[in-house]
Design a protein around this motif. Structure first.
Motif, PDB file in Angstrom:
ATOM      1  N   VAL A 159     -63.988  48.563 131.703  1.00  0.00           N
ATOM      2  CA  VAL A 159     -63.324  48.945 132.955  1.00  0.00           C
ATOM      3  C   VAL A 159     -62.108  49.809 132.622  1.00  0.00           C
ATOM      4  O   VAL A 159     -61.411  49.553 131.627  1.00  0.00           O
ATOM      5  N   GLY A 160     -61.864  50.816 133.437  1.00  0.00           N
ATOM      6  CA  GLY A 160     -60.817  51.788 133.140  1.00  0.00           C
ATOM      7  C   GLY A 160     -59.455  51.154 132.885  1.00  0.00           C
ATOM      8  O   GLY A 160     -58.793  51.458 131.886  1.00  0.00           O
ATOM      9  N   GLN A 161     -59.019  50.262 133.782  1.00  0.00           N
ATOM     10  CA  GLN A 161     -57.708  49.647 133.607  1.00  0.00           C
ATOM     11  C   GLN A 161     -57.669  48.760 132.366  1.00  0.00           C
ATOM     12  O   GLN A 161     -56.671  48.724 131.639  1.00  0.00           O
ATOM     13  N   GLY A 162     -58.755  48.054 132.098  1.00  0.00           N
ATOM     14  CA  GLY A 162     -58.811  47.233 130.902  1.00  0.00           C
ATOM     15  C   GLY A 162     -58.805  48.060 129.633  1.00  0.00           C
ATOM     16  O   GLY A 162     -58.121  47.719 128.652  1.00  0.00           O
ATOM     17  N   ILE A 163     -59.545  49.166 129.634  1.00  0.00           N
ATOM     18  CA  ILE A 163     -59.562  50.044 128.465  1.00  0.00           C
ATOM     19  C   ILE A 163     -58.172  50.620 128.218  1.00  0.00           C
ATOM     20  O   ILE A 163     -57.705  50.709 127.080  1.00  0.00           O
ATOM     21  N   GLY A 164     -57.483  51.017 129.293  1.00  0.00           N
ATOM     22  CA  GLY A 164     -56.137  51.565 129.142  1.00  0.00           C
ATOM     23  C   GLY A 164     -55.184  50.577 128.499  1.00  0.00           C
ATOM     24  O   GLY A 164     -54.421  50.926 127.593  1.00  0.00           O
ATOM     25  N   ILE A 169     -52.271  48.232 123.623  1.00  0.00           N
ATOM     26  CA  ILE A 169     -52.080  47.171 122.622  1.00  0.00           C
ATOM     27  C   ILE A 169     -52.305  47.716 121.218  1.00  0.00           C
ATOM     28  O   ILE A 169     -51.520  47.459 120.294  1.00  0.00           O
ATOM     29  N   LEU A 170     -53.367  48.487 121.034  1.00  0.00           N
ATOM     30  CA  LEU A 170     -53.658  49.030 119.705  1.00  0.00           C
ATOM     31  C   LEU A 170     -52.568  50.001 119.254  1.00  0.00           C
ATOM     32  O   LEU A 170     -52.121  49.960 118.094  1.00  0.00           O
ATOM     33  N   LEU A 171     -52.125  50.885 120.148  1.00  0.00           N
ATOM     34  CA  LEU A 171     -51.115  51.875 119.780  1.00  0.00           C
ATOM     35  C   LEU A 171     -49.776  51.218 119.454  1.00  0.00           C
ATOM     36  O   LEU A 171     -49.102  51.601 118.490  1.00  0.00           O
ATOM     37  N   THR A 172     -49.382  50.239 120.243  1.00  0.00           N
ATOM     38  CA  THR A 172     -48.081  49.610 120.006  1.00  0.00           C
ATOM     39  C   THR A 172     -48.095  48.758 118.737  1.00  0.00           C
ATOM     40  O   THR A 172     -47.089  48.705 118.018  1.00  0.00           O
ATOM     41  N   CYS A 173     -49.207  48.094 118.445  1.00  0.00           N
ATOM     42  CA  CYS A 173     -49.291  47.341 117.178  1.00  0.00           C
ATOM     43  C   CYS A 173     -49.226  48.293 115.991  1.00  0.00           C
ATOM     44  O   CYS A 173     -48.560  48.001 114.979  1.00  0.00           O
ATOM     45  N   ALA A 174     -49.898  49.436 116.096  1.00  0.00           N
ATOM     46  CA  ALA A 174     -49.834  50.425 115.012  1.00  0.00           C
ATOM     47  C   ALA A 174     -48.417  50.974 114.867  1.00  0.00           C
ATOM     48  O   ALA A 174     -47.925  51.172 113.741  1.00  0.00           O
ATOM     49  N   ALA A 175     -47.743  51.216 115.995  1.00  0.00           N
ATOM     50  CA  ALA A 175     -46.364  51.705 115.927  1.00  0.00           C
ATOM     51  C   ALA A 175     -45.451  50.677 115.271  1.00  0.00           C
ATOM     52  O   ALA A 175     -44.582  51.024 114.462  1.00  0.00           O
ATOM     53  N   ALA A 176     -45.631  49.397 115.602  1.00  0.00           N
ATOM     54  CA  ALA A 176     -44.807  48.350 114.988  1.00  0.00           C
ATOM     55  C   ALA A 176     -45.030  48.289 113.482  1.00  0.00           C
ATOM     56  O   ALA A 176     -44.076  48.128 112.703  1.00  0.00           O
ATOM     57  N   LEU A 177     -46.279  48.427 113.054  1.00  0.00           N
ATOM     58  CA  LEU A 177     -46.574  48.407 111.621  1.00  0.00           C
ATOM     59  C   LEU A 177     -45.910  49.576 110.905  1.00  0.00           C
ATOM     60  O   LEU A 177     -45.316  49.411 109.826  1.00  0.00           O
ATOM     61  N   LEU A 178     -45.972  50.764 111.505  1.00  0.00           N
ATOM     62  CA  LEU A 178     -45.364  51.937 110.877  1.00  0.00           C
ATOM     63  C   LEU A 178     -43.834  51.819 110.857  1.00  0.00           C
ATOM     64  O   LEU A 178     -43.184  52.301 109.926  1.00  0.00           O
ATOM     65  N   CYS A 179     -43.266  51.207 111.878  1.00  0.00           N
ATOM     66  CA  CYS A 179     -41.809  51.019 111.880  1.00  0.00           C
ATOM     67  C   CYS A 179     -41.355  50.167 110.699  1.00  0.00           C
ATOM     68  O   CYS A 179     -40.256  50.360 110.168  1.00  0.00           O
ATOM     69  N   ARG A 180     -42.172  49.225 110.287  1.00  0.00           N
ATOM     70  CA  ARG A 180     -41.801  48.350 109.179  1.00  0.00           C
ATOM     71  C   ARG A 180     -42.088  48.967 107.816  1.00  0.00           C
ATOM     72  O   ARG A 180     -41.562  48.488 106.799  1.00  0.00           O
ATOM     73  N   THR A 181     -42.932  49.997 107.756  1.00  0.00           N
ATOM     74  CA  THR A 181     -43.344  50.532 106.457  1.00  0.00           C
ATOM     75  C   THR A 181     -42.865  51.952 106.195  1.00  0.00           C
ATOM     76  O   THR A 181     -42.857  52.390 105.051  1.00  0.00           O
ATOM     77  N   VAL A 200     -48.784  56.512 128.331  1.00  0.00           N
ATOM     78  CA  VAL A 200     -49.609  57.327 129.223  1.00  0.00           C
ATOM     79  C   VAL A 200     -50.723  56.551 129.911  1.00  0.00           C
ATOM     80  O   VAL A 200     -50.979  56.776 131.108  1.00  0.00           O
ATOM     81  N   PRO A 201     -51.476  55.637 129.253  1.00  0.00           N
ATOM     82  CA  PRO A 201     -52.624  55.000 129.918  1.00  0.00           C
ATOM     83  C   PRO A 201     -52.339  54.374 131.275  1.00  0.00           C
ATOM     84  O   PRO A 201     -53.183  54.498 132.183  1.00  0.00           O
ATOM     85  N   PRO A 202     -51.186  53.689 131.505  1.00  0.00           N
ATOM     86  CA  PRO A 202     -50.966  53.154 132.857  1.00  0.00           C
ATOM     87  C   PRO A 202     -50.963  54.224 133.946  1.00  0.00           C
ATOM     88  O   PRO A 202     -51.362  53.952 135.084  1.00  0.00           O
ATOM     89  N   ALA A 203     -50.526  55.434 133.601  1.00  0.00           N
ATOM     90  CA  ALA A 203     -50.527  56.511 134.596  1.00  0.00           C
ATOM     91  C   ALA A 203     -51.940  56.970 134.924  1.00  0.00           C
ATOM     92  O   ALA A 203     -52.190  57.513 136.006  1.00  0.00           O
ATOM     93  N   LEU A 204     -52.872  56.774 133.998  1.00  0.00           N
ATOM     94  CA  LEU A 204     -54.241  57.248 134.197  1.00  0.00           C
ATOM     95  C   LEU A 204     -55.117  56.235 134.924  1.00  0.00           C
ATOM     96  O   LEU A 204     -56.225  56.585 135.344  1.00  0.00           O
ATOM     97  N   THR A 205     -54.654  55.004 135.052  1.00  0.00           N
ATOM     98  CA  THR A 205     -55.512  53.963 135.619  1.00  0.00           C
ATOM     99  C   THR A 205     -54.889  53.234 136.801  1.00  0.00           C
ATOM    100  O   THR A 205     -55.503  52.312 137.332  1.00  0.00           O
ATOM    101  N   GLY A 206     -53.691  53.638 137.229  1.00  0.00           N
ATOM    102  CA  GLY A 206     -53.040  52.955 138.338  1.00  0.00           C
ATOM    103  C   GLY A 206     -53.349  53.596 139.672  1.00  0.00           C
ATOM    104  O   GLY A 206     -54.397  54.215 139.886  1.00  0.00           O
ATOM    105  N   HIS A 207     -52.387  53.455 140.612  1.00  0.00           N
ATOM    106  CA  HIS A 207     -52.560  54.034 141.951  1.00  0.00           C
ATOM    107  C   HIS A 207     -52.811  55.529 141.887  1.00  0.00           C
ATOM    108  O   HIS A 207     -53.600  56.079 142.662  1.00  0.00           O
TER     109      HIS A 207
END
Length: 686
Positions: A159-164, A169-181, A200-207
């Motif tokens: 579902v679009g909102q779920g995929i977004g 989640i994936l992008l922010t976890c990757a960003a957190a890992l890079l911040c530490r390394t 960006v994804p919330p803008a693509l799947t919201g109202h």
């Protein structure tokens, strides 16, 4: 005495300041500001939820209801997600741009803030996960505990909102890992770009994804979210830094943020207006509907924030080096952060408030296109049916304004700039606006033939004109060097990017040429084409892809900007002819198709004034086959002229070198003397 090192993951505090430095108003003030901001945000959120009716809706017996946990949990989780996103962006901005670098590298304070950004990034990921659960609970009408499992997995990947949210989640976890390394300034761009992409994804799947005017709604909301996160997060990070750092360290970050905040304020205003216009169908909706009233409340707070920012820029920033000035800055910043927190609470409630319904009947095609089916195509309609695409309007304005400012700065300094380059750049922007904002853009959504005209112009004409405008050369000449030795300003960052490994790979002929000539085959002869056409963000991605791949290709063919490598002109000619041949075959392949391409998209609506999609597709293939002749001729002429000038410069350098050495090219002179002696002997014999 040297200052103690900053511990990994901890932001710098007053103990890391140089010995003898005056202590700033420390953690107590920061704690007060934080508590006040949280309280203000919660109060505004609760009031807006009640006023908008999101938590007071009447439960109809017999219909599924997710319960009060979801009704309250979803907006709270959304608020936590937005606040964590702003804090992540703010800390990364502070580490990467607002604090001065040391010989191009991150200093101890900047590295500490980079490490600290990992924690709000993880909180961002956790809040996005909570939003995912509550969203599914709200949609299915089941309590949160009953949707965890296979239903949640299916929702997250189908579902679009779920995929977004999964992408967030994936992008922010990757960003957190890079911040530490990450250790380097260039490497810190990785988590910063990932964090920006996660907004960006919330803008693509919201109202906004279901709004009538997709071009305004989606781009406006995305711009609004990016600007708000940079503004709120940047101010919070700078305030914390000003309260905890040494007096001499605070003014630099505050002054730089003050300049950035003005652009963020403009972005928030433009994005907010565009998003509101796309969701409100009349002026009375602003004062007669809960959705409009919440927007009006945000507008009032936005005006108050503008006044506070003006006070910061005029009064507190020049005095921040003084202890009293820093206290004044802390007080004003605390009030501004509280108002921003209230605004974010209202924004979270706004996402749970139903927008006013559209009045009147809706054209069946409008739900797909975002606008009603246009009338039969003509020269008049091509010139009059303009579409306000905010993304490309902003791109044209920024690129044109930046280029004009660069030329004006060179003129004020008395430095020449070829008028031909300015003409090429202006022509490229005008042509880009013509095919992306006029009736061409409107009809490209319903006719494959017009879409192919747009594709060919964006990939084969606009990039040539922009490349010949030499934007990188202009920027390197017009931008001022960084004020501090070893720091990086816009000029230094641009130089580092041009000479980076990414630029070397992207501009390599083995990468740029295949991207340009082969990506159309991968796009149009696969399910990717109808999938991208069905979504506004996908269609936007296509147009940007055409522009970028065309720019990279023609940059290595006729580019005059400095780059990682310079290709021989003979190789450029071979690449040009090969690419044009492959493009011509691409058009012939389309013409030979037995069934229309992209019918998963074009088959959803009927265009009553054409003979059929097959005939229109045949016309589009013919356009793709024939249009390549014009850019080929233009590029060939430009390349031959550059080749001749390059030979002239080489010959002048050889002559200067010969005169400087005094040898006057001994080998060539000896050969000429030998020929003269042969001629003399032949004449003597005769």
């Amino acid at each position: 005495m040297s200052s103690p090192a900053v511990r990994d993951g901890d932001p710098p505090n007053e103990e890391s300041a140089p010995s003898g430095a005056a202590r700033a108003p420390g953690g107590d003030t920061a704690a007060i500001i934080a508590v006040g901001a949280v309280a203000t945000c919660l109060i505004a959120l609760i009031a807006a939820l009640v006023a908008g009716g999101a938590v007071t809706a009447r439960v109809i017996p017999g219909l599924p209801d997710a319960g009060p946990v979801t009704r309250w949990g979803l907006p709270v989780a959304t608020t936590v997600r937005d606040v964590a996103a702003a804090l992540t962006i703010g800390l990364l901005l502070l580490a990467l741009f607002l604090l001065p670098l040391r010989k191009g590298a991150l200093g101890p304070q900047a590295l500490g803030y980079l490490r600290a950004a990992a924690w709000p990034a993880l909180a961002w990921a956790g809040a996005a996960g909570a939003v995912l659960v509550f969203q599914l609970s709200d949609v299915s009408g089941l309590p949160p505990g009953q949707v965890v499992g296979d239903q949640l997995t299916s929702y997250a990947v189908s579902v679009g909102q779920g995929i977004g949210l999964t992408v967030v989640i994936l992008l922010t976890c990757a960003a957190a890992l890079l911040c530490r390394t990450t250790e380097t300034a260039a490497g810190a761009f990785g988590p910063f770009l990932l964090a920006c992409a996660a907004l960006v994804p919330p803008a693509l799947t919201g109202h906004s994804a279901s709004a009538g005017s997709h071009e305004l709604a989606i781009t406006g909301l995305a711009l609004h979210i990016l600007a708000v996160s940079a503004w709120v997060g940047g101010l919070t990070a700078v305030t914390f830094h000003g309260l905890r750092s040494a007096p001499q360290d605070a003014p630099v970050a505050a002054e730089r943020f003050s300049r950035m905040a003005l652009w963020a304020y403009i972005g928030v205003g433009v994005g907010g207006v565009a998003s509101a216009v796309s969701r409100l169908y009349s002026a009375t909706d602003l004062f007669t509907t809960p959705y409009g009233l919440l927007i009006a409340a945000k507008a009032v707070l936005f005006a108050a924030l503008g006044a506070a920012g003006w006070l910061h820029r005029r009064r507190t920033v020049p005095r921040i080096a003084e202890l009293g000035g820093r206290r004044l800055f802390a007080r004003l910043a605390g009030v501004e952060i509280a108002v921003m927190s209230a605004t974010m609470g209202i924004a979270a409630a706004l996402s749970r408030t139903a927008p006013p319904p559209e009045e009147g009947t809706t054209d069946p095609a409008q739900a797909i296109l975002g606008f009603a089916m246009p009338p039969p195509i003509s020269l008049e309609t091509l010139l009059t049916l303009w579409r306000p695409d905010l993304f490309f309007i902003g791109a044209v304005v920024l690129l044109g304004g930046g280029y004009a400012a660069g030329v004006a700065r060179l003129r004020r300094r008395g430095d020449p700039w070829p008028w031909s380059r300015t003409v090429f750049w202006a022509a490229g922007l005008l042509v880009m606006a013509a095919v992306l904002l006029s009736g061409v853009a409107t009809y490209s959504m319903v006719l494959f033939s017009v879409h192919m005209v747009q594709h060919m112009v964006l990939s084969m004409l606009v990039p040539i004109l922009l490349v010949l405008g030499a934007p990188v050369t202009l920027a390197l000449r017009a931008l001022r060097p960084a004020r501090r030795r070893g720091d990086r300003g816009p000029r230094e960052w641009l130089t580092a990017f041009v000479n980076s490994r990414f630029s070397r790979v992207a501009t390599h002929p083995a990468v740029a040429a295949p991207l340009f000539v082969l990506s159309p085959y991968a796009l149009y002869f696969s399910p990717l084409f109808p999938a991208l056409m069905n979504d506004h963000s996908g269609h936007l991605f296509m147009n940007v892809h055409f522009l970028v791949t065309g720019f990279l290709y023609y940059w290595i063919i006729v580019g005059v900007d400095p780059g990682p490598r310079k290709l021989p002109y003979l190789l450029r000619l071979v690449l040009l002819l090969a690419a044009m041949g492959v493009h011509a075959f691409f058009g012939i392949t389309i013409m030979m198709q037995s069934s229309p391409l992209g019918m998963e998209y074009y088959g959803q609506f009927e265009v009553p004034w054409i003979d059929g999609q097959s005939a229109d597709q045949y016309t589009g293939g013919g356009i793709a086959w024939a249009v390549g002749e014009i850019p080929t001729a233009l590029v060939t002429l430009a390349m031959l002229r550059q080749w001749a000038r390059d030979e002239e410069r080489t010959e002048r350098r050889r002559e200067r070198h010969s005169r400087r050495d005094g040898s006057d090219d001994a080998d060539m002179d000896a050969y000429n003397a030998y020929l003269a002696e042969l001629d003399r002997r032949s004449r003597g014999q005769s």
